[in-house]
Design an enzyme around this catalytic site. Sequence first.
Site, PDB file in Angstrom:
ATOM      1  N   ASN A 160       2.690   4.420  -9.938  1.00 54.98           N
ATOM      2  CA  ASN A 160       3.386   3.565  -8.980  1.00 54.98           C
ATOM      3  C   ASN A 160       2.655   3.625  -7.640  1.00 54.98           C
ATOM      4  O   ASN A 160       2.864   4.531  -6.838  1.00 54.98           O
ATOM      5  CB  ASN A 160       4.825   4.048  -8.842  1.00 54.98           C
ATOM      6  CG  ASN A 160       5.678   3.094  -8.032  1.00 54.98           C
ATOM      7  OD1 ASN A 160       5.178   2.412  -7.137  1.00 54.98           O
ATOM      8  ND2 ASN A 160       6.950   3.056  -8.329  1.00 54.98           N
ATOM      9  N   ASP A 161       1.796   2.641  -7.437  1.00 50.39           N
ATOM     10  CA  ASP A 161       0.954   2.625  -6.239  1.00 50.39           C
ATOM     11  C   ASP A 161       1.751   2.679  -4.944  1.00 50.39           C
ATOM     12  O   ASP A 161       1.209   3.018  -3.893  1.00 50.39           O
ATOM     13  CB  ASP A 161       0.141   1.320  -6.208  1.00 50.39           C
ATOM     14  CG  ASP A 161      -1.054   1.368  -7.121  1.00 50.39           C
ATOM     15  OD1 ASP A 161      -1.723   2.396  -7.150  1.00 50.39           O
ATOM     16  OD2 ASP A 161      -1.291   0.355  -7.811  1.00 50.39           O
ATOM     17  N   CYS A 162       2.985   2.277  -5.020  1.00 54.85           N
ATOM     18  CA  CYS A 162       3.771   2.119  -3.791  1.00 54.85           C
ATOM     19  C   CYS A 162       4.665   3.317  -3.500  1.00 54.85           C
ATOM     20  O   CYS A 162       5.369   3.327  -2.501  1.00 54.85           O
ATOM     21  CB  CYS A 162       4.615   0.855  -3.896  1.00 54.85           C
ATOM     22  SG  CYS A 162       3.567  -0.568  -4.150  1.00 54.85           S
TER      23      CYS A 162
END
Length: 814
Positions: free
Chosen positions: A485-487
């Site tokens: 989850n890049d965020c």
Amino acid sequence: MKFGYFDDANKEYVITSPKTPLPWINYLGSENFFSLISNTCGGYSFYKDAKLLRLTRYRYNNVPFDSNGHYYYIKEGDTIWNPGWMPTKTDLDAYECHHGMGYSTFRSSKNDLQAELTAFVPVGKNCEINQLTLTNNSKETKDFSVFSYVEFCLWNAMDDMTNFQRNFSTGEVEVHGSAIYHKTEYRERRNHYALYAVNAPVDGFDTDRDSFLGAYGENSAPEVVVSDQSKNSIASGWAPVGSHHLKVSLAPGESKTFVFILAYIENPVEEKWIGRAEDGKINRTRAEALMKEFDTKEKSEAALAELKKYWDELLSHFTVSSSEEKLDRMVNIWHQYQCMVTFNMSRSASYFESGIGRGMGFRDSCQDLLGFVHLIPDRARERILDIAATQFEDGSAYHQYQPLTKKGNSDIGSGFNDDPLWLIAGTAAYIKETGDYTILDEKTPYDSDPSKATDFMEHLRRSFHYTIDHLGPHKLPLIGRADWNDCLNLNCFSTEPGESFQTFGPSEGPNAESVFIAGMFVRYGKDYVEICRHRGLEDEAKLAENAIAEMEKTVLDAGWDGEWFLRAYDHYKNKIGSKECEDGKIFIEPQGFCVMAEIGLKEGNCLKAMESVEKYLDTKYGIVLLQPPYHRYHVELGEISSYPPGYKENAGIFCHNNPWISIAETVVGRGNRAWQVYTRTCPAYIEDISEIHRTEPYVYSQMIAGKDAPNFGEAKNSWLTGTAAWTFLDVSQYILGIRPDYDGLTVDPCIPSTLDGFEAKRDFRGVTYHISVRNPKHVEKGVASMTVDGIAVDGNTIPLPTGKTEVSVEVVMG
Ligand code: BGC
Ligand code: IFM
């Protein structure tokens, strides 16, 4: 509501209205030359790298949307129209866009003049062919004009959009007969240029955009087309374009075909200066030879037939036949096609990825492998080694790299702590598919530096140990900048109110930990163990087994929240994804991965986690990423809460991790639920709600707006997403259950109990398996018996046959 239909016999989606909710695109090309083409002929072409070698110009987020492409204007009397409707948007009497495997055909007509335009990139060629057939369906002779039009990009697409002080003065062209050459950069580099030609004498041409469009003119009504008169302009600086003028006369019932070619020509380095004329003219030898290859309708049609054969062959390696028409169509056609597109593009060029931003993702490309390794094992091998060569010596990795240079992208850097484990995932998939362990011996650089190279096995060792060497306060893996989850950026703080987040440096920690990476470590660690054992590395295999067992314990102790797996701990050791949280109480990712890793399977945690997903995250359009969404911005969580509730990582339906849940459901044996999860995001199953879903009904999108968003059900970011590979893994290996393993092909279906069974054909390590699965008792999972060529075998793994190329397998569930 639908905007077209599937034509399975021809492997096409036929769009019947140009006014689709969004541009619905297709990809042409599968090696080096690529084009994106929308259902209104929008799009662009590039050679190898959408950022560095762009042939034609595209304007992003434009008004009207999607208003640049490779266009053909037909002018008959006062009527000007395009076979793809755009850019004139003249009402057509008939319109169809057939997106097929590597080609798109437009069939349109206006005032009894019919146009059939087929665009494709021939196998093994660096060019796009546009075959245009015009037919007079009226009773009168028709005299009309055709004007072609492409706008050249000055190669580097980023520079092209920004550096006008320079590039308004660099554009250069040459015109020889019906061939237009775009040669900007040739003066300096002397090795590449673009060709745009037609196989007929022309009645005029234009190469200067302002001359073609007229001052302040637009694509929808070019001055040259309106006046029916080319200006034979030669571009000098500004904006070079390519346009041919053909005057056509057709008797009633008569047809005429023109073959246009848009090509990338590169002279080999050693020839760069050979044949160089002092006047700076290009060396046209290669271009002329290529034009000859496509100078007749017959040659172009033969190339199209060859392309169709190429795709038929490629898609024949895995096929299914069942009572579910939509399942068959996705598995046999569109889904594998999309997996090939993600192989070609990674995350570089789509209508949501500009081609100038992200290139190849380390994590993304490793996951894509899971979807195409069975189709192109040799190219998968090459890809794995390319990816590994961007790894750092400590096992961490550049998060992205550029396809042309294959070098790590230092703008983005590293620090995504899940990246190294994906390399094990991709490699395991490759070895299971091919049985080829020799890849482990390949000398593979670190950081693209050949002087720093080890065998590839050592890359895997460093990948695995990267996690062990980076554990946090609870002994869970450190998350770094983010995991999948890049965020979710958990090592964040802000010094000033209103300031965007900053990240803790090495001296302060960073302490945040990921339960998701723990799940990955357990799941792919088991593959690492298998690979070590096969190589006789028993000590390392034991060490890895112990580390995995330890991690499983840690997850059950520090990563379980009572009803589901926790998501993470932030830098301050606060729980993320816990019932104690105000928002973001439960996340999808650790439920999927920890259950796929079978952590707490015997203890009942897996089933409980799946029940919680169903209870808290389910919606009619798919499973949302988390609940409740973050309603306000949390600086300590990074980018995630910058999205409004229901979008992207903040509680969107992230299609990418829905298959994790579907696979996890097969682990706990719930075939009905695995199927429900599969069909809810499967394009063919939601074709009927195209007006809500809005992206192409033949491919997966990255995200569908979640229930907390005003546009619940609306998809974004179609085509280039790990969803393609993961859902293919889900449906082929876990639902249909045909799963390559180290020692052979396993058949372990987990299907809806209503399904009577299915037939499948699967090529595996040089043998074709004809598999028939019967489900007389209507169970969801379980193999009661299996016979191979009529002989009963124990278990459900087919022993590797010797001396056979065809094998029949009968499986009875029960
Ligand atoms: C995020 C982007 C991020 C990207 C990187 C996306 O899902 O929304 O903001 O840059 O992932 O991979
Ligand atoms: O995992 C990422 C992927 O690498 C890029 N798109 C978004 C995903 C989730 O953040």
